[in-house]
Design an enzyme around this catalytic site. Structure first.
Site, PDB file in Angstrom:
ATOM      1  N   LYS A  42      47.872 -39.636 -52.694  1.00  0.00           N
ATOM      2  CA  LYS A  42      48.171 -38.697 -51.611  1.00  0.00           C
ATOM      3  C   LYS A  42      46.929 -38.454 -50.776  1.00  0.00           C
ATOM      4  O   LYS A  42      45.820 -38.320 -51.325  1.00  0.00           O
ATOM      5  CB  LYS A  42      48.638 -37.361 -52.195  1.00  0.00           C
ATOM      6  N   ASP A 307      32.414 -40.214 -53.657  1.00  0.00           N
ATOM      7  CA  ASP A 307      32.048 -40.350 -55.079  1.00  0.00           C
ATOM      8  C   ASP A 307      31.797 -41.794 -55.505  1.00  0.00           C
ATOM      9  O   ASP A 307      31.310 -42.031 -56.610  1.00  0.00           O
ATOM     10  CB  ASP A 307      33.160 -39.771 -55.968  1.00  0.00           C
ATOM     11  N   HIS A 439      24.493  -3.560 -44.526  1.00  0.00           N
ATOM     12  CA  HIS A 439      24.491  -2.721 -45.729  1.00  0.00           C
ATOM     13  C   HIS A 439      25.816  -1.995 -45.853  1.00  0.00           C
ATOM     14  O   HIS A 439      26.295  -1.444 -44.858  1.00  0.00           O
ATOM     15  CB  HIS A 439      23.356  -1.698 -45.604  1.00  0.00           C
TER      16      HIS A 439
END
Ligand code: NAI
Length: 462
Positions: A42, A307, A439
């Protein structure tokens, strides 16, 4: 599906539609290039279907479980009645399905020719898919990675599993051994502990997340211990046996651990075998495609990304590599990627986030010129409100730039973008110390750490 007949020579033929491949396709299409994107599974690849997205959905369910369990700390009456794994999986799969639909639409709208099927490189410029061939002036290999196992360790998919199996199990195990204390091991350990499992991590190296700065590894070990996650460090796996109720995992140190199942998370290996890469002369090293800093392989006009190449195995590194290749092909002059400057996040509870280099790496590179600061989140208002513990650690060169930003604490991954700018723009302590942070936010911890690094701490003792 396509405006281009299969016989044309395309500008780019991309093999693999994961993060690296589809990013390359999308960017290339923006230049009006004619792109073919071939995918056997996919569109979206590991990241969308077996990685980043579904695991982060599980981690969010885990966070909600903890919130239900801990509500009373904040004065909210709630009880944790357990996990409905079918509902968790439906939520996770729904997230994936929506993103998948969006991605498929995007690829289509950019005019990319999407080919569903298993491709093979049959020439330096040609990919075959069944009986069809697709020839390109440029070819991009982007076939990704799959979970690895250890030699001789067979996975049965139910008691001895990898991360792909872990995403499909439909119950919460009572107990789990997680083999490997890297990113995948730590994230799944975190999920299962929140879901109520007894978890033991077995890691061969001396620390969890061994690639992170050691101070962060030590802190996640402390926080995991508090959460009741057990671990064996410096421990090597010996063998696993089936038992009546699950598995018995034996370690080389003589210990054995009983559990319902064992997750093997010892790394991911490239998908390259049998795809024809070596046959057309693409240089390889242990299954990875060898590339230069521009993702060029040894064969002219053949690139590799994601990868499949031995860089960071991260989806966003794949995006960057895909874009780098598309821009070169389009005739731009993009800069190579500085991999130290790619941010890394482990989305466990607590999260671990880092960019740049560790203190140990900095000392190896810069010797005594290294200086560090650790700011404890205990002094940060928002962290007190959230009841999260952690720290921001900065690694800098004395009178020089910040070379590492390392953080641990709940949701610190969301703070990492500032660290990434600091590292990549080679900011000095003073550059950041003069910025006013909102803050109360956890981002103030970044400001406080830089104030301390610049020698003018505000809310810390000097
Ligand atoms: P990894 O390489 O991060 O960790 C594997 C761990 O297993 C190492 O710490 C290694 O020392 C240990 N190990 C190896 N052999 C062992 C043995 N015999 N006994 C005990 N421990 C052993 O690989 P992992 O966690 O499988 O992840 C694969 C890739 O996927 C990584 O590159 C990771 O960065 C990526 N990924 C990234 C995520 C993120 O960015 N949040 C999430 C999940 C994966």
């Amino acid at each position: 599906m396509s405006e281009h007949p299969a016989s044309t020579v395309h500008d780019i033929v991309i093999l693999g539609g994961g993060s690296g491949g589809y990013a390359c396709a999308l960017r290339a299409a923006q230049f009006g290039l004619d792109v073919v994107l071939i995918e056997k599974g996919k569109l979206g690849g590991t990241c969308l279907h077996q990685g980043c997205i579904p695991t982060k959905a599980l981690l969010h369910s885990a966070e909600v479980a903890d919130a239900a369990r801990d509500g009373e700390q904040f004065g909210v009456k709630s009880t944790f009645d357990g996990i409905d794994m079918a509902a968790v999986n439906a939520y996770k799969d729904g997230v994936v399905a929506r993103l998948y639909k969006g991605l498929a639409g995007l690829v289509k709208s950019r005019g990319v020719m999407f080919v569903e099927g298993s491709g093979q490189l049959v020439g330096p410029d040609t990919v075959a898919v069944g009986d069809d061939t697709y020839t390109g002036r440029n070819v991009v290999l982007a076939t990704g990675s799959v979970p690895k196992s250890l030699p001789g360790l067979a996975l049965d998919g139910s008691r001895v599993i990898n991360s792909d199996h872990a995403l499909t199990i439909d119950y919460v195990p009572r107990s789990v051994v997680v083999l490997g204390g890297g990113v995948i091991g730590v994230e799944f350990a975190s999920v299962w502990r929140s879901f109520g499992s007894d978890v033991t991590i077995v890691e061969a190296l001396p620390h969890l997340l061994p690639l992170e700065d050691e101070d962060l590894s030590k802190q996640i070990e402390r926080q995991f211990r508090k959460r009741g996650i057990a671990y064996e460090l410096g421990a090597r796996f010996s063998k696993v046996e089936e038992s009546a109720t699950g598995v018995v995992v034996h370690l080389e140190n003589g210990k054995s651990i009983e559990a319902d199942l064992m997750l093997v998370a010892v790394g991911r290996g490239p998908v390259s075998a049998g795809l024809g890469y070596e046959d057309v002369g693409v240089a390889m090293d242990r299954g990875f495609v060898t590339v230069d800093e521009y993702c060029r392989t040894s064969v002219p006009n053949v690139y590799a990304v994601g990868d499949l190449i031995p860089t960071l195995q991260l989806a966003h590194a794949g995006f960057g590599e895909g874009i780098l290749v598309a821009e070169q092909i389009a005739g731009l002059d993009p800069k190579p990627i500085d991999y130290d400057g790619v941010p890394r996040v482990t989305y466990s509870d607590p999260e671990v986030a880092s960019v740049g280099i560790t203190e140990a790496a900095a000392r190896a590179k810069y010797g005594d010129a290294v200086t560090t600061v650790k700011y404890d989140l205990g002094g940060n208002g928002k962290s007190q409100i959230l009841k999260t513990a952690g720290m921001v650690k900065l690694v800098a060169v004395k009178d020089g730039p910040v070379v590492g930003v390392h953080m641990i604490g709940s949701r610190v991954g969301e703070l990492l973008a500032e660290g990434q700018l600091i590292y990549n723009w080679e900011a000095y302590a003073d550059d950041v110390a003069t910025l006013i942070h909102p803050h109360p936010t956890q981002s103030e911890a970044m400001g406080e750490a830089h104030l301390a690094l610049a020698g003018k701490p505000l809310h810390t003792h000097s």
